[in-house]
Write a protein that holds these residues in place. Structure first.
Motif, PDB file in Angstrom:
ATOM      1  N   GLY A 104       0.792  -1.223   0.000  1.00 57.48           N
ATOM      2  CA  GLY A 104       0.000   0.000   0.000  1.00 57.48           C
ATOM      3  C   GLY A 104       0.820   1.267   0.000  1.00 57.48           C
ATOM      4  O   GLY A 104       0.352   2.318  -0.451  1.00 57.48           O
ATOM      5  N   GLN A 105       2.066   1.201   0.477  1.00 56.37           N
ATOM      6  CA  GLN A 105       2.890   2.400   0.587  1.00 56.37           C
ATOM      7  C   GLN A 105       3.868   2.564  -0.572  1.00 56.37           C
ATOM      8  O   GLN A 105       4.082   3.669  -1.051  1.00 56.37           O
ATOM      9  CB  GLN A 105       3.666   2.382   1.915  1.00 56.37           C
ATOM     10  N   MET A 106       4.464   1.471  -1.004  1.00 54.46           N
ATOM     11  CA  MET A 106       5.490   1.569  -2.047  1.00 54.46           C
ATOM     12  C   MET A 106       5.135   0.798  -3.308  1.00 54.46           C
ATOM     13  O   MET A 106       5.914   0.741  -4.247  1.00 54.46           O
ATOM     14  CB  MET A 106       6.847   1.128  -1.490  1.00 54.46           C
ATOM     15  N   TYR A 107       3.962   0.199  -3.328  1.00 58.07           N
ATOM     16  CA  TYR A 107       3.472  -0.525  -4.498  1.00 58.07           C
ATOM     17  C   TYR A 107       4.454  -1.579  -4.996  1.00 58.07           C
ATOM     18  O   TYR A 107       4.599  -1.824  -6.195  1.00 58.07           O
ATOM     19  CB  TYR A 107       3.065   0.433  -5.619  1.00 58.07           C
ATOM     20  N   MET A 108       5.120  -2.201  -4.057  1.00 59.67           N
ATOM     21  CA  MET A 108       5.993  -3.333  -4.342  1.00 59.67           C
ATOM     22  C   MET A 108       5.482  -4.536  -3.561  1.00 59.67           C
ATOM     23  O   MET A 108       4.724  -4.408  -2.602  1.00 59.67           O
ATOM     24  CB  MET A 108       7.441  -3.015  -3.937  1.00 59.67           C
ATOM     25  N   TYR A 109       5.913  -5.726  -3.987  1.00 57.02           N
ATOM     26  CA  TYR A 109       5.562  -6.946  -3.274  1.00 57.02           C
ATOM     27  C   TYR A 109       6.517  -7.142  -2.097  1.00 57.02           C
ATOM     28  O   TYR A 109       7.720  -6.911  -2.223  1.00 57.02           O
ATOM     29  CB  TYR A 109       5.702  -8.156  -4.191  1.00 57.02           C
ATOM     30  N   PRO A 110       6.015  -7.595  -0.942  1.00 59.53           N
ATOM     31  CA  PRO A 110       6.920  -7.975   0.142  1.00 59.53           C
ATOM     32  C   PRO A 110       7.690  -9.228  -0.238  1.00 59.53           C
ATOM     33  O   PRO A 110       7.206 -10.057  -1.013  1.00 59.53           O
ATOM     34  CB  PRO A 110       5.960  -8.250   1.309  1.00 59.53           C
ATOM     35  N   VAL A 111       8.899  -9.386   0.313  1.00 58.71           N
ATOM     36  CA  VAL A 111       9.634 -10.624   0.053  1.00 58.71           C
ATOM     37  C   VAL A 111       9.080 -11.767   0.891  1.00 58.71           C
ATOM     38  O   VAL A 111       9.348 -12.937   0.594  1.00 58.71           O
ATOM     39  CB  VAL A 111      11.146 -10.463   0.317  1.00 58.71           C
ATOM     40  N   ASP A 112       8.329 -11.451   1.914  1.00 56.31           N
ATOM     41  CA  ASP A 112       7.703 -12.478   2.745  1.00 56.31           C
ATOM     42  C   ASP A 112       6.428 -12.952   2.058  1.00 56.31           C
ATOM     43  O   ASP A 112       5.405 -12.266   2.062  1.00 56.31           O
ATOM     44  CB  ASP A 112       7.379 -11.904   4.126  1.00 56.31           C
ATOM     45  N   ASP A 113       6.472 -14.136   1.460  1.00 54.83           N
ATOM     46  CA  ASP A 113       5.326 -14.590   0.682  1.00 54.83           C
ATOM     47  C   ASP A 113       4.185 -15.132   1.547  1.00 54.83           C
ATOM     48  O   ASP A 113       3.155 -15.560   1.019  1.00 54.83           O
ATOM     49  CB  ASP A 113       5.742 -15.630  -0.365  1.00 54.83           C
ATOM     50  N   SER A 114       4.350 -15.096   2.870  1.00 58.27           N
ATOM     51  CA  SER A 114       3.255 -15.490   3.748  1.00 58.27           C
ATOM     52  C   SER A 114       2.331 -14.322   4.076  1.00 58.27           C
ATOM     53  O   SER A 114       1.266 -14.516   4.672  1.00 58.27           O
ATOM     54  CB  SER A 114       3.804 -16.084   5.052  1.00 58.27           C
TER      55      SER A 114
END
Length: 374
Positions: free
Chosen positions: A322-332
């Motif tokens: 929501g803040q940086m429009y990137m995916y987290p590396v934590d796929d959980s």
């Protein structure tokens, strides 16, 4: 529109949030003790020894060096300050390339304590210049191992840079949507594509690397010659390409093919619901990964390690989309519903080995400039 609050997050050239301003200060509670995250130590180093060597005391200033698209929720940052006693300051020298350049130039007198925003196109340069100290968070998500580049860089987030298309434009003009890089050189797609300059834009560099992967060292230059001859438009920033020239967003430009991200269609979902008018061409995606690390010679290495721990913690990983429009590396981590429906990552993203990028990046950009800019 859903994209309004976040639309400049990924420009790579514009400061977009309270914390993305150079030397912005967040005042925290200096009376709190350090959180558990500060107890982690570099790989192979005993945490108690590290705390003793670094003074072991929380509080004081912690300077984060970052690119100018850094953004996290204020309550998370304030919570970090309250828990650890550090007062955060940020220094943002530019996009990912400018960030690494400044780290190298100031290696003998670091700009801060911890860095966030080194991406895989510049990672090898940072590592090779010895501007980072070894550190791996004890609680690094297992899924981050896929992006491991050694013990000085911690993967934080990632995203796919891809060509996006305006579904409505193609339907209204009765033109089939392109599916591959090669399609864009065909007559049907003359004067339809806008991209960004790899010398001034990290998405632009990602696209250049994707074509190197697709066509090889012997073929990528010919591809760009054909693309340029087919009416390619090049601009300096993602925001200009997406919000001025692209027909599928609020700028209502004239070009229905734009360089953006796989996550961009999720931001184009109408407020009333339904399908976005845009989609990503997943065969054209380059996987961009962003890293954090403790700066060698940092005045506050203990705080730097605590901040790296913070970036891979579940609350921050949940905040990143929501803040940086990137995916987290934590796929959980649970993704927003719009992302689950409309922002899939590429199953086989383009990739170029970071060491190969570092060895050839400037030559590739120079060759691209000669072909496309003249």
């Amino acid at each position: 529109m859903a994209h309004t609050a976040t639309r400049l997050v990924r420009t790579g050239v514009v400061a977009v949030a309270t914390l993305a301003l150079t030397a912005c200060t967040l005042t925290g509670n200096g009376d709190e003790t350090a959180g558990d995250g500060t107890d982690s130590a570099p790989a192979g180093e005993d945490s108690s020894a590290a705390d003793t060597e670094d003074g072991g005391d929380s509080g004081g200033t912690l300077t984060v060096v970052t690119h100018d698209s850094f953004a996290l929720s204020e309550e998370l940052l304030s919570g970090f300050e309250a828990e650890t006693g550090y007062t955060l300051e940020t220094v943002a020298p530019g996009d990912a390339g400018a960030l690494v350049n400044q780290l190298v130039l100031t290696a003998d007198s670091p700009l801060g304590d911890v860095v966030y925003g080194i991406d895989n196109a510049f990672a090898a340069r940072a590592v090779g210049a010895d501007v980072l100290a070894p550190y791996t968070p004890a609680d690094q998500p297992a899924s981050a191992d896929a992006y491991d580049l050694g013990d000085t860089l911690t993967p934080v987030d990632m995203g796919d840079v891809c060509l996006n298309v305006d579904h409505r434009w193609f339907a209204e003009h009765d033109v089939p949507e392109p599916q591959t890089f090669a399609d864009l050189t065909e007559e049907d797609y003359r004067d339809l594509t806008v991209v960004t300059n790899p010398a001034t834009s990290s998405p632009g560099l990602a696209l250049l690397l994707a074509t190197v992967d697709e066509f090889g060292e012997d073929g990528w230059q010919d591809y760009w010659r054909d693309l340029d001859a087919n009416g390619l438009k090049v601009v300096d920033s993602w925001s200009d390409a997406y919000y001025v020239d692209f027909s599928g967003s609020e700028g209502a430009g004239e070009r229905p093919i734009v360089l953006s991200y796989a996550s961009s269609p999720a931001a184009e979902v109408p407020e009333s619901g339904g399908e976005p008018r845009t989609g990503a061409l997943l065969s054209t995606c380059f996987r961009q990964v962003e890293y954090a690390g403790v700066l060698a010679g940092a005045e506050n290495p203990q705080g730097a390690r605590a901040f790296v721990d913070f970036l891979v913690s579940t609350p921050v990983q949940e905040d990143i989309p929501g803040q940086m429009y990137m995916y987290p590396v934590d796929d959980s981590v649970d993704l927003p519903q719009a992302w689950r429906q409309h922002a899939p990552l590429a199953e086989e993203p383009r990739a170029v080995d970071p060491a190969t990028v570092d060895a050839n990046r400037e030559d590739w950009i120079a060759a691209w400039r000669e072909i496309v800019v003249g």
